[in-house]
Enzyme design. Structure first.
Site, mmCIF file in Angstrom:
data_model
loop_
_atom_site.group_PDB
_atom_site.id
_atom_site.type_symbol
_atom_site.label_atom_id
_atom_site.label_comp_id
_atom_site.label_asym_id
_atom_site.label_seq_id
_atom_site.Cartn_x
_atom_site.Cartn_y
_atom_site.Cartn_z
ATOM 1 N N ASP A 48 0.781 -1.297 -0.162
ATOM 2 C CA ASP A 48 0.197 -0.002 -0.017
ATOM 3 C C ASP A 48 0.727 1.367 0.004
ATOM 4 O OD1 ASP A 48 -2.403 -1.188 -0.298
ATOM 5 O OD2 ASP A 48 -2.929 -0.986 2.051
ATOM 6 N N LYS A 69 -3.846 3.533 -2.620
ATOM 7 C CA LYS A 69 -5.205 4.473 -3.065
ATOM 8 C C LYS A 69 -4.511 5.871 -2.984
ATOM 9 C CE LYS A 69 -8.077 0.938 -1.389
ATOM 10 N NZ LYS A 69 -8.454 0.409 -0.053
ATOM 11 N N MET A 184 -7.027 9.251 9.693
ATOM 12 C CA MET A 184 -7.821 9.617 8.547
ATOM 13 C C MET A 184 -8.707 10.802 8.852
ATOM 14 S SD MET A 184 -8.634 6.347 6.589
ATOM 15 C CE MET A 184 -9.041 5.209 7.833
HETATM 16 N N1 SAH Z 1 -3.709 0.112 9.328
HETATM 17 C C1 SAH Z 1 -2.964 1.522 9.501
HETATM 18 C C2 SAH Z 1 -4.102 2.598 9.367
HETATM 19 C C3 SAH Z 1 -4.695 2.857 7.816
HETATM 20 S S1 SAH Z 1 -5.660 4.298 7.606
HETATM 21 C C4 SAH Z 1 -2.676 1.664 10.812
HETATM 22 O O1 SAH Z 1 -2.639 0.657 11.542
HETATM 23 O O2 SAH Z 1 -1.835 2.242 11.191
HETATM 24 C C5 SAH Z 1 -4.367 5.291 7.219
HETATM 25 C C6 SAH Z 1 -4.449 6.525 8.316
HETATM 26 O O3 SAH Z 1 -3.484 5.852 9.419
HETATM 27 C C7 SAH Z 1 -3.912 7.849 7.748
HETATM 28 O O4 SAH Z 1 -4.577 8.394 7.312
HETATM 29 C C8 SAH Z 1 -3.342 8.159 9.185
HETATM 30 O O5 SAH Z 1 -4.276 8.784 10.066
HETATM 31 C C9 SAH Z 1 -2.784 7.089 9.896
HETATM 32 N N2 SAH Z 1 -1.417 6.876 9.602
HETATM 33 C C10 SAH Z 1 -0.580 5.887 8.906
HETATM 34 N N3 SAH Z 1 0.586 5.890 8.999
HETATM 35 C C11 SAH Z 1 0.795 7.168 9.502
HETATM 36 C C12 SAH Z 1 2.222 7.798 9.646
HETATM 37 N N4 SAH Z 1 2.980 7.274 9.605
HETATM 38 N N5 SAH Z 1 1.869 9.147 10.358
HETATM 39 C C13 SAH Z 1 0.714 9.600 10.872
HETATM 40 N N6 SAH Z 1 -0.313 8.919 10.623
HETATM 41 C C14 SAH Z 1 -0.316 7.696 9.974
#
Ligand code: SAH
Length: 281
Positions: A48, A69, A184
């Protein structure tokens, strides 16, 4: 496994299997050993947008397929991704599905896994460090702290239609949870902060917004519920962002270990104003 990998009975990624694996929030050091074991065996890695590019270097022989995406590249539909995984497995590949953070936290990993099982494809799930915990830890924010909260709520700022989830009961969340971690949430920050203030949270309540947390682009904005929207606009910060609402954010004043590594002393060693050593009863 080469000599540097810890000894043990590591699982074998067999042809025709899909391992659904979390890659953590960014810093490759936050991969699990199971993830590394998977990267070293996969024929194909479907990853992803939020998977750090350095991580793919651990699978130099594998085919790398982007299924993200965002990032200006064409977006793949969720159902297409799941069916692609089925096809790859059926063609006898050893498939690694790599997702940002943890695959089962706001990552649609449950849906992909369900489709695989429905098609008779054997799976293994490898959890990862979720941004809402590990990303905030890199920002110096503990999501629970004995002096602050006995529960934490993780919410998504987007629902299936891309709107602020109407099914979220902000009144209930606001009342029940002193610390709220929002994934998000950037697009709808104005509605979210307004909903929390309307539900009784103070406009002065601390908020931290950590963008690209754990990567070398990490940036942390400290603001309040009342000022968050304006401060985000003023700083021009970009997703991915993890948002934390609550007094836990104040702990950053003492626990911003990354600034401390860079030589900046803590701003305040008792930000919750307890006036006693942290470990006393
Ligand atoms: N499965 C992922 C979340 C996916 S949804 C998890 O467990 O972290 C995607 C959201 O995750 C982004 O919009 C943001 O809110 C958060 N996110 C993921 N990686 C991030 C990062 N390195 N820094 C800040 N927010 C992050």
């Amino acid at each position: 496994m080469n000599d540097s990998f810890p000894e043990g009975d590591w699982p074998k990624l067999e042809p025709g299997w899909v391992w659904l694996c979390g890659a953590g929030p960014g810093d490759p050091g936050l991969l699990t050993l199971h993830a590394l074991n998977a990267l070293r065996q996969a024929d194909v890695v479907i990853y992803d947008a939020l998977v750090a590019p350095e991580i793919l270097q651990w699978a130099p022989e594998a085919e790398h397929i982007y299924a993200g995406k965002r990032g200006g590249k064409p977006s793949a539909k969720q159902r297409d991704i799941s069916l692609h995984l089925v096809d790859l497995a059926r063609s006898g590949k050893r498939v690694l599905r790599l997702k940002g953070g943890d695959p089962f936290v706001f990552g649609r990993g449950g849906e992909e896994a369900q489709t695989l099982v429905q098609h008779g494809v054997p799976i293994r799930i490898i959890p990862g460090i979720s941004a809402g915990i590990g990303g905030l830890a890199y920002a110096g924010i503990p999501v629970t702290h004995r002096d602050v909260n006995q529960s934490v709520t993780f919410v998504t700022g987007h629902d299936q239609s891309g709107q602020t989830p109407s099914s979220l009961d902000w009144q209930a969340i606001s009342k029940a949870s002193k610390v709220i971690v929002i994934y998000m949430g950037m697009k709808h920050i104005a509605q979210i902060t307004a909903a929390l203030i309307a539900a009784g949270r103070s406009a002065d309540e601390p908020v931290a917004i950590a963008t690209s947390a754990t990567t070398n682009k990490q940036h942390v904005l400290e603001t309040t519920l009342g000022r968050a929207e304006a401060d985000i606009a003023a700083e021009g910060i970009e997703p991915p962002a993890i948002i934390c609402v609550g007094q836990a954010v104040l702990m950053r004043q003492v626990l911003d270990w990354q600034s401390q590594l860079a030589g900046t002393p803590p701003r305040n060693t008792d930000p919750l104003g307890r006036g006693r050593p942290a470990e006393s009863a």
